[in-house]
Design a protein around this motif. Structure first.
Motif, PDB file in Angstrom:
ATOM      1  N   THR A  27       0.828  -1.212   0.000  1.00  0.00           N
ATOM      2  CA  THR A  27       0.000   0.000   0.000  1.00  0.00           C
ATOM      3  C   THR A  27       0.861   1.259   0.000  1.00  0.00           C
ATOM      4  O   THR A  27       0.462   2.284  -0.559  1.00  0.00           O
ATOM      5  CB  THR A  27      -0.938   0.014   1.222  1.00  0.00           C
ATOM      6  OG1 THR A  27      -0.174  -0.135   2.432  1.00  0.00           O
ATOM      7  CG2 THR A  27      -1.944  -1.111   1.138  1.00  0.00           C
ATOM      8  N   PHE A  28       2.041   1.188   0.596  1.00  0.00           N
ATOM      9  CA  PHE A  28       2.950   2.344   0.609  1.00  0.00           C
ATOM     10  C   PHE A  28       3.412   2.677  -0.802  1.00  0.00           C
ATOM     11  O   PHE A  28       3.328   3.827  -1.247  1.00  0.00           O
ATOM     12  CB  PHE A  28       4.140   2.048   1.511  1.00  0.00           C
ATOM     13  CG  PHE A  28       5.169   3.145   1.549  1.00  0.00           C
ATOM     14  CD1 PHE A  28       4.926   4.318   2.253  1.00  0.00           C
ATOM     15  CD2 PHE A  28       6.386   3.000   0.897  1.00  0.00           C
ATOM     16  CE1 PHE A  28       5.875   5.341   2.288  1.00  0.00           C
ATOM     17  CE2 PHE A  28       7.336   4.002   0.921  1.00  0.00           C
ATOM     18  CZ  PHE A  28       7.078   5.182   1.619  1.00  0.00           C
ATOM     19  N   VAL A  29       3.884   1.658  -1.526  1.00  0.00           N
ATOM     20  CA  VAL A  29       4.365   1.875  -2.897  1.00  0.00           C
ATOM     21  C   VAL A  29       3.221   2.280  -3.812  1.00  0.00           C
ATOM     22  O   VAL A  29       3.369   3.156  -4.671  1.00  0.00           O
ATOM     23  CB  VAL A  29       5.059   0.601  -3.409  1.00  0.00           C
ATOM     24  CG1 VAL A  29       5.413   0.742  -4.885  1.00  0.00           C
ATOM     25  CG2 VAL A  29       6.321   0.322  -2.599  1.00  0.00           C
ATOM     26  N   GLU A  30       2.055   1.654  -3.629  1.00  0.00           N
ATOM     27  CA  GLU A  30       0.884   1.981  -4.445  1.00  0.00           C
ATOM     28  C   GLU A  30       0.504   3.450  -4.325  1.00  0.00           C
ATOM     29  O   GLU A  30      -0.019   4.048  -5.270  1.00  0.00           O
ATOM     30  CB  GLU A  30      -0.284   1.091  -4.004  1.00  0.00           C
ATOM     31  CG  GLU A  30      -1.672   1.553  -4.382  1.00  0.00           C
ATOM     32  CD  GLU A  30      -2.068   1.197  -5.801  1.00  0.00           C
ATOM     33  OE1 GLU A  30      -3.174   1.560  -6.210  1.00  0.00           O
ATOM     34  OE2 GLU A  30      -1.255   0.575  -6.503  1.00  0.00           O
ATOM     35  N   SER A  31       0.749   4.047  -3.162  1.00  0.00           N
ATOM     36  CA  SER A  31       0.299   5.408  -2.885  1.00  0.00           C
ATOM     37  C   SER A  31       1.335   6.474  -3.209  1.00  0.00           C
ATOM     38  O   SER A  31       1.030   7.671  -3.157  1.00  0.00           O
ATOM     39  CB  SER A  31      -0.112   5.535  -1.413  1.00  0.00           C
ATOM     40  OG  SER A  31      -1.129   4.606  -1.086  1.00  0.00           O
ATOM     41  N   ILE A  32       2.574   6.073  -3.524  1.00  0.00           N
ATOM     42  CA  ILE A  32       3.630   7.058  -3.800  1.00  0.00           C
ATOM     43  C   ILE A  32       3.442   7.639  -5.198  1.00  0.00           C
ATOM     44  O   ILE A  32       3.161   6.916  -6.150  1.00  0.00           O
ATOM     45  CB  ILE A  32       5.023   6.416  -3.674  1.00  0.00           C
ATOM     46  CG1 ILE A  32       5.276   5.972  -2.244  1.00  0.00           C
ATOM     47  CG2 ILE A  32       6.109   7.386  -4.114  1.00  0.00           C
ATOM     48  CD1 ILE A  32       6.617   5.296  -2.053  1.00  0.00           C
ATOM     49  N   ALA A  33       3.598   8.940  -5.305  1.00  0.00           N
ATOM     50  CA  ALA A  33       3.508   9.605  -6.599  1.00  0.00           C
ATOM     51  C   ALA A  33       4.524   9.017  -7.567  1.00  0.00           C
ATOM     52  O   ALA A  33       5.633   8.627  -7.180  1.00  0.00           O
ATOM     53  CB  ALA A  33       3.755  11.102  -6.437  1.00  0.00           C
ATOM     54  N   ILE A  34       4.173   8.960  -8.826  1.00  0.00           N
ATOM     55  CA  ILE A  34       4.968   8.443  -9.940  1.00  0.00           C
ATOM     56  C   ILE A  34       5.057   6.923  -9.864  1.00  0.00           C
ATOM     57  O   ILE A  34       4.606   6.222 -10.776  1.00  0.00           O
ATOM     58  CB  ILE A  34       6.386   9.048 -10.001  1.00  0.00           C
ATOM     59  CG1 ILE A  34       6.309  10.567 -10.056  1.00  0.00           C
ATOM     60  CG2 ILE A  34       7.137   8.499 -11.206  1.00  0.00           C
ATOM     61  CD1 ILE A  34       7.655  11.267  -9.980  1.00  0.00           C
TER      62      ILE A  34
END
Length: 359
Positions: A27-34
């Motif tokens: 979920t952290f990576v999914e939510s990071i811009a770009i």
């Protein structure tokens, strides 16, 4: 890929203490811009949800880690926009595809801080809206309020399909639940890839259809149809037409399903597995909430609420809206009674305080 995911599932079964960290990372990576633009994190959440539904992973830890990952990912995106502002435009892929930021900025300009909450649930905008909120200097307390509130709904919500599949797999295939969940995950991933590949063509087609609708709309300037479907707030918008088409499609689907039920076709092959799946994930704490939602469709609830709404609207002198709402309420009660009587669809026998009439 199938074997790799199977090995991951077996490893998580043997080391469930790492499941929280992996969920947080997804979920952290999914939510990071770009980065989130290219990572199908929802697919990973579906698989994690499947393992929760099958009883392989603990739900409490998974939900907490998923929510924290979503919050932290959006927070990092917000800080990037907050400190770098317009320099973000020089970063790939925004330097090559500026429209990706333009759409997000238009969305933010219309809805302000609410866009942070809404953008969480809109796939193409999800990784960019928090960063745009930072670029637009949205106050931190407003951002984090919307960020946390949306994460509380989004993270568990994206696991629901996987949880349902996992509960069914654990019930029907107790010794092969992991494989069923992996196959479901691969199917979802393939669908996501197909969507990603054809999205440009689909959007182009929708734009063409919308253009044709707009031309047809202009040709109906004085027609009754346009008067009935006119959006007074946005006269040039075709939104009302799309809503009317959606309502018509829903009505056709409902009538087809009703005809099947009323004709006496045995639907046990669909009903019972679904009923057992839902019982497998039943939460006693939510039983009364579900019962309350069910009873909202009862005449003894609808009629008093409808009368109160009518009185309030009449008191505020919104006569047209009051009469419209009252007519809609009466029509709904009549149609409910008619369709229940004609359909003769019994309710499941193992409900808590089930209503006495047909479903």
């Amino acid at each position: 890929m199938l074997n790799l995911l199977l090995q991951l599932v077996h490893w998580l079964q043997a080391h469930p203490e790492w499941a929280g960290a992996i969920t947080f990372l997804i979920t952290f990576v999914e939510s990071i811009a770009i980065v989130g633009l290219f990572i199908p994190g929802s697919v990973g959440l579906s698989m994690i949800g499947g393992l929760v539904g099958a009883g392989i992973l603990p739900p409490g830890l998974i939900f907490v880690c998923a929510i924290l990952g979503a919050i932290m990912g959006d927070a990092l995106s917000y800080l990037l926009g907050y400190f770098y502002h317009d320099r973000v435009r020089q970063i790939w892929p925004f330097s090559k595809f500026p429209a990706m930021l333009d759409k997000g900025e238009q969305f933010f300009a219309k809805r302000g801080g609410m866009s942070v909450f809404l953008g969480r649930f809109l796939g193409p905008l999800r990784p960019t809206i928090p960063m745009i909120a930072g670029m637009m200097n949205l106050k931190p307390h407003r951002f984090f309020f919307a960020n946390i509130l949306s994460a509380l709904i989004w993270a568990p919500g994206y696991m629901v399909p996987g949880i349902l599949v996992g509960a069914g797999a654990g019930h029907i295939f107790p010794h092969h639940a992991g494989r069923v969940i992996v196959e479901f995950t691969v199917a979802v991933l393939l669908l996501w890839l197909c969507y990603w590949l054809v999205r440009r063509q689909i959007l182009s087609y929708i734009a063409h259809v919308n253009q044709q609708l707009h031309k047809g709309w202009q040709n109906m300037q004085d027609s009754l149809l346009k008067f009935l479907l006119r959006d007074t707030d946005r006269p040039q918008s075709n939104r009302q037409i799309w809503l009317a088409v959606g309502v018509l499609c829903s009505l056709i689907g409902f009538l087809i399903l009703f005809a099947v039920v009323a004709s006496g076709v045995n639907l046990e092959v669909f009903n019972m597995p679904l009923h057992k799946d839902l019982l497998a994930i039943r939460n006693p704490g939510l039983d009364y909430l579900m019962l309350f939602i069910t009873q909202l469709g009862e005449k003894k609830i609808m009629l008093p609420l409808g009368v109160l709404v009518f009185i309030y609207l009449a008191w505020r002198k919104h006569w047209r809206l009051a009469v419209h709402g009252l007519a809609l309420l009466i029509l709904t009660v009549i149609l409910l009674s008619v369709f229940k009587h004609l359909g003769h669809s019994p309710r499941p026998s193992d409900l808590i305080s089930p209503p006495t009439d047909y479903s």
